[in-house]
Design an enzyme around this catalytic site. Structure first.
Site, PDB file in Angstrom:
ATOM      1  CB  ALA A 168      -0.935   0.078   1.226  1.00 42.49           C
ATOM      2  CE  LYS A 169       5.690   0.738  -3.763  1.00 43.36           C
ATOM      3  NZ  LYS A 169       4.758  -0.486  -3.860  1.00 43.36           N
ATOM      4  NE  ARG A 170      -2.877   3.683   2.353  1.00 44.97           N
ATOM      5  CZ  ARG A 170      -3.394   3.026   1.149  1.00 44.97           C
ATOM      6  NH1 ARG A 170      -2.409   2.953   0.093  1.00 44.97           N
ATOM      7  NH2 ARG A 170      -4.611   2.466   0.906  1.00 44.97           N
TER       8      ARG A 170
END
Length: 271
Positions: A92-94
């Site tokens: 998700a590369k949050r």
């Protein structure tokens, strides 16, 4: 999943393969488009045929959330059918701060029960540590990626000559440990994997870029493997789109098996 449980799976399957699930409606076999949920049918078939060889699965969240609420429903169904013995990664590369990060963590760790989530480090400690508060869950922090744009920032050197990615590695180890913190390290720069390994000798690396992006699996193992393997090598397109026909899942199985066989040899050689 704990570190020891992950390593146990690697040993049992003689594999450190992560299968990336990037289901694109424009690329999946057309016969699936008549299914009630084509993306779920595609992912389910891929998982069933590759589970013997994969120790991890990595759904790329963008391919699901692009479909709106139905995509989130599909992602939840895909998460539910993951084999219980595999390591699951929400790609998700949050990377936000405070309560926002805490709620992102809750979404992926509690609501959907993923083992890990990819996180961007740019906003610093308070954007990462909320994810580290969850027991037996992992942060996979972007450290040295394989995309062309990584050169824009990650290799910039400070006054002492230290590249930015090294500063990220050193500072983030104050927040987490090898038991809950991994790093994304791209496969297309084999010699730099060795530099990352010097800074983070015990941590697991999630390594994209093998296969379609041109990274060498043997170089990844030579520069990056440690005594507990320390690697999860991801292949997405090379496996899931090995065929665009009705045999797509069987073709995916063959590609996964090829990688697993090579990984078995590398484990015997380096670990």
């Amino acid at each position: 999943m704990t570190r020891s449980e992950l390593f146990s799976q690697i040993q049992q399957k003689s594999s450190f393969l992560c299968v990336g699930l990037d289901p694109d409606l424009e690329k999946i076999p057309t016969h699936l488009l008549s299914e009630p949920d084509p993306i779920f049918s595609f992912c389910k078939a891929i998982i069933e045929e590759t589970a013997d060889y994969a120790v991890a699965y990595k759904p790329n969240i963008a391919f699901f959330e692009a479909l709106g609420s139905k995509g989130w429903d599909t992602l939840a169904k895909v998460a539910e059918i993951m084999p219980k013995d595999v390591f699951t990664i929400a790609d998700a590369k949050r990377g936000d701060i405070g309560n926002t990060s805490k709620l992102y963590a809750k979404a992926f760790f509690e609501t959907m029960n993923f083992d890990s989530v990819t996180v961007a480090p740019y906003m610093g400690k308070d954007s990462v540590t909320p994810f580290l508060d969850f027991e037996n869950k992992w942060v996979i922090l972007l450290a040295l990626t394989s995309n062309v744009g990584s050169l824009d920032f990650q290799l910039i050197e400070d006054k002492s000559g230290k590249p930015l990615f090294q500063s990220v590695l050193e500072k983030s180890q104050e927040w987490g440990s090898p038991e809950n913190l991994m790093y994304v390290v791209g496969a297309t720069r084999g010699e730099l994997i060795g530099e990352v390994r010097k800074v983070a000798p015990e941590h697991f690396f999630l390594v994209p870029g093998v296969g379609a992006q041109g990274g060498s699996l043997s170089d990844v193992a030579r520069f990056g493997m440690n005594s507990t393997c320390g690697l999860l090598v991801n292949s997405s397109r090379g496996i899931i789109y090995a065929s665009g026909e009705k045999d797509f899942a069987k073709a995916a199985r063959k590609e996964a098996q090829k990688l697993q066989e090579e990984m078995k040899e590398l484990l015997e050689k380096y670990s």
